[in-house]
Design an enzyme around this catalytic site. Structure first.
Site, short mmCIF file in Angstrom:
data_model
loop_
_atom_site.label_atom_id
_atom_site.label_comp_id
_atom_site.label_asym_id
_atom_site.label_seq_id
_atom_site.Cartn_x
_atom_site.Cartn_y
_atom_site.Cartn_z
N ASP A 30 1.10 -1.24 0.22
CA ASP A 30 -0.42 0.23 0.13
C ASP A 30 0.51 1.61 0.07
O ASP A 30 0.13 2.15 0.69
CB ASP A 30 -0.98 -0.16 1.20
CG ASP A 30 -2.28 -0.99 1.24
OD1 ASP A 30 -1.59 -2.24 0.17
OD2 ASP A 30 -2.88 -0.93 1.80
N ASP A 71 -4.81 -1.23 -1.56
CA ASP A 71 -6.16 -0.77 -1.08
C ASP A 71 -7.06 -0.15 -2.93
O ASP A 71 -6.65 0.58 -3.33
CB ASP A 71 -6.25 0.14 0.16
CG ASP A 71 -6.80 -0.04 1.50
OD1 ASP A 71 -6.82 -1.05 1.73
OD2 ASP A 71 -6.31 0.51 2.56
N HIS A 88 -10.29 0.22 -2.19
CA HIS A 88 -11.99 0.25 -2.08
C HIS A 88 -13.26 1.07 -3.36
O HIS A 88 -12.51 1.63 -4.20
CB HIS A 88 -11.83 1.27 -0.75
CG HIS A 88 -11.08 1.12 0.06
ND1 HIS A 88 -11.11 -0.65 0.57
CD2 HIS A 88 -10.44 1.75 1.01
CE1 HIS A 88 -10.09 -0.66 1.22
NE2 HIS A 88 -9.58 0.85 1.66
N HIS A 130 -10.58 7.08 1.41
CA HIS A 130 -8.98 6.70 0.48
C HIS A 130 -9.17 5.85 -0.60
O HIS A 130 -10.11 4.94 -0.24
CB HIS A 130 -8.01 6.29 1.67
CG HIS A 130 -8.83 5.40 2.46
ND1 HIS A 130 -9.50 5.12 3.34
CD2 HIS A 130 -7.78 3.99 2.25
CE1 HIS A 130 -9.58 4.03 4.00
NE2 HIS A 130 -8.40 3.17 3.79
N LYS A 160 -6.96 -4.98 -2.59
CA LYS A 160 -7.46 -5.76 -1.35
C LYS A 160 -8.25 -4.56 -0.94
O LYS A 160 -8.33 -3.92 -1.10
CB LYS A 160 -6.85 -6.01 -0.74
CG LYS A 160 -5.98 -4.75 0.14
CD LYS A 160 -4.72 -5.40 0.94
CE LYS A 160 -3.51 -4.02 1.72
NZ LYS A 160 -4.49 -3.02 2.73
N CYS A 164 -0.99 -2.15 7.76
CA CYS A 164 -1.50 -3.36 6.90
C CYS A 164 -0.20 -4.14 7.24
O CYS A 164 -0.25 -5.00 6.16
CB CYS A 164 -1.67 -2.35 5.66
SG CYS A 164 -3.96 -1.79 5.32
#
Length: 367
Positions: A86, A131, A133, A183, A208, A253
Site C-alpha cells: 500500500d 487498497d 475500495h 481513501h 484488496k 496493513c
C-alpha cells in the site's frame, strides 16, 4: 546431501547425534561475516527432536534426508518474495496521509529504500498490494449512515461519529470497524502507487478491500477472513518460502500482512526502514509480535545478504522447522507426537487406515 552427512558424522556410525547436529547448526546459522549466531542448548535440542523422528537420540540417514531437503537446503538457498504493501498516494500526501497521524511518520520516506532493494536485491518475485475500495466502502466515515449499527456499538448515532472512531456494524457479518477518511477509491489518484516508487517489470499487483462491506488490512485476507486475495496462491506457485514485507502502515496493513504470512507458514521478515506507521506503541507491538512468532525485523541494509543465503538467522530456521513438523507423524516416545495430524501407534505407524494428506516421515527402523 551425502557430503554434508559424511562431514558431520564424526564418529562414522552412519547417524547424526545431538553433538553432531549442534555442529550442523553452528555451521548453518551464521552472520554475513561468518560468525555463528548464538543458540542455546534447548533450541538445538528442540530442532533435533523435530528431525530425529524415532526419538531414539540418533538421526538416521533416512531422517537426515528429510532434514536436508525440507530444512537445510531451503535455509542455504532461500526462495524469496518482496511484498510491498500500500505505498499509495492517499497514505503519503492524500486524504489519509499518515504524517498527520500520532506518530507523525512520513510515508514518502519508504520510497527510496524500497527502490534501492528493487535495484540491488535478487528477489525471486515482487508483489505490490493496493487498497482498492469501492465508493461505498464500509471503512469510510462518510458512508457510516449506509449501514445499521449493532447494539454492541458504543456509538449508536451516525451523526455523532468522528474520524478514527470505532463502531460495530450489524452486518452480516457483524463487523467492528475503524472509521477512516475516504481513501484509495478505485481508479482514483489516491489509489495509485507513488509516482517515484519503482515497479519491477515482473511485479504482481494484488487488490484488496474490494468488498464494500468488509475492510481488508492484510494483503492475504479480509479482516473477517471471509475472503482472500490471490497473493498466497501466487507465492506458492513460485515456490517462495521467505517473505520480505514492508510499506504503509507498519501497524495496520503491513502488520496484518506479516501476521498472516507467519500464520500461513512463511518465513517472514519485516523491513523496518521501508515501513512507516500510525502509532508508535502499535508499531513497537507489531515488531514484538513478529519476533515472538519467529519472524525477523531488520534494516534494509541487512536484506541482500539474507536473500542470498549469506546471513542465516536461527529464528527463521526455527520457523521453518516448525513447518516441517506439520508433515511428520511421530511415535509416542517423541515429544512432538502431540502435534501429530493423525493418530499413530507407539512405533509411529498410522493408527488409522485412512491415508494421510501429508507427506509423512516414518521413524527409522534402526534398533
Amino acid at each position: 546431501m551425502e557430503a554434508c552427512f559424511a562431514a558431520f558424522d564424526k564418529d562414522e556410525d552412519n547417524s547424526i547425534n545431538i553433538n553432531e547436529f549442534s555442529a550442523i547448526c553452528k555451521a548453518l546459522f551464521r552472520t554475513e561475516k561468518g560468525k555463528p549466531y548464538k543458540m542455546d542448548s534447548q533450541q538445538i535440542s528442540d530442532l533435533f527432536m523435530i528431525f530425529n523422528v524415532s526419538g531414539d537420540g540418533s538421526m538416521s540417514k533416512q531422517e537426515f534426508v528429510y532434514c536436508w531437503n525440507g530444512w537445510i537446503k531451503k535455509i542455504v538457498r532461500p526462495t524469496t518474495a518482496f511484498v510491498i504493501v500500500d505505498v499509495q498516494n492517499d497514505f503519503i500526501s492524500g486524504s489519509l496521509a499518515i504524517i498527520n497521524c500520532p506518530a507523525s511518520q512520513n510515508g514518502e520516506d519508504v520510497v527510496v529504500p524500497i527502490n534501492h532493494l528493487i535495484d540491488t536485491v535478487p528477489f525471486d518475485m515482487h508483489c505490490y498490494s493496493l487498497d482498492w475500495h469501492p465508493s461505498d466502502h464500509v471503512s469510510f466515515i462518510d458512508t457510516v449512515h449506509l449501514r445499521k449499527l449493532h447494539v454492541d456499538s458504543k456509538i449508536q448515532e451516525p451523526d455523532k461519529c468522528n474520524l478514527y472512531d470505532t463502531v460495530v456494524f450489524e452486518g452480516p457479518p457483524k463487523t467492528e470497524q475503524t472509521l477512516w477518511p475516504r481513501h484509495c477509491v478505485q481508479e482514483s489518484w489516491g489509489a495509485e502507487l507513488h509516482k517515484d516508487l519503482k515497479v519491477h517489470p515482473n511485479g504482481r499487483v494484488i487488490h484488496k478491500g474490494v468488498n464494500p462491506n468488509i475492510d481488508s488490512y492484510s494483503a492475504f485476507y479480509d479482516n473477517a477472513k471471509l475472503g482472500k486475495t490471490c497473493l498466497e496462491e501466487m507465492i506458492r506457485k513460485e515456490g517462495c518460502a521467505d517473505l520480505y514485507i514492508c510499506g504503509i502502515a507498519t501497524d495496520v496493513c503491513v502488520a496484518s500482512t506479516a501476521f498472516h504470512a507467519l500464520e500461513l507458514g512463511f518465513r517472514t521478515v519485516l523491513i523496518e526502514d521501508c515501513s512507516r506507521g500510525i502509532r508508535e506503541e502499535n508499531i513497537s507491538a507489531t515488531f514484538a509480535r513478529v519476533r515472538a512468532e519467529y519472524g525477523c525485523v531488520v534494516h534494509s541494509s541487512e536484506v541482500k545478504a539474507m536473500v542470498q543465503g549469506r546471513d542465516r538467522r536461527p529464528e527463521l530456521g526455527y520457523k521453518l522447522a516448525l513447518e516441517c513438523r506439520k508433515n511428520i507423524n511421530y511415535p509416542m516416545k517423541n515429544k512432538n507426537s502431540k502435534f501429530n495430524n493423525m493418530p499413530v501407534n507407539p512405533d509411529g505407524t498410522l493408527a488409522s487406515t485412512i491415508e494421510s494428506n501429508h507427506n509423512t516421515v516414518k521413524p527409522s527402523s534402526r534398533k
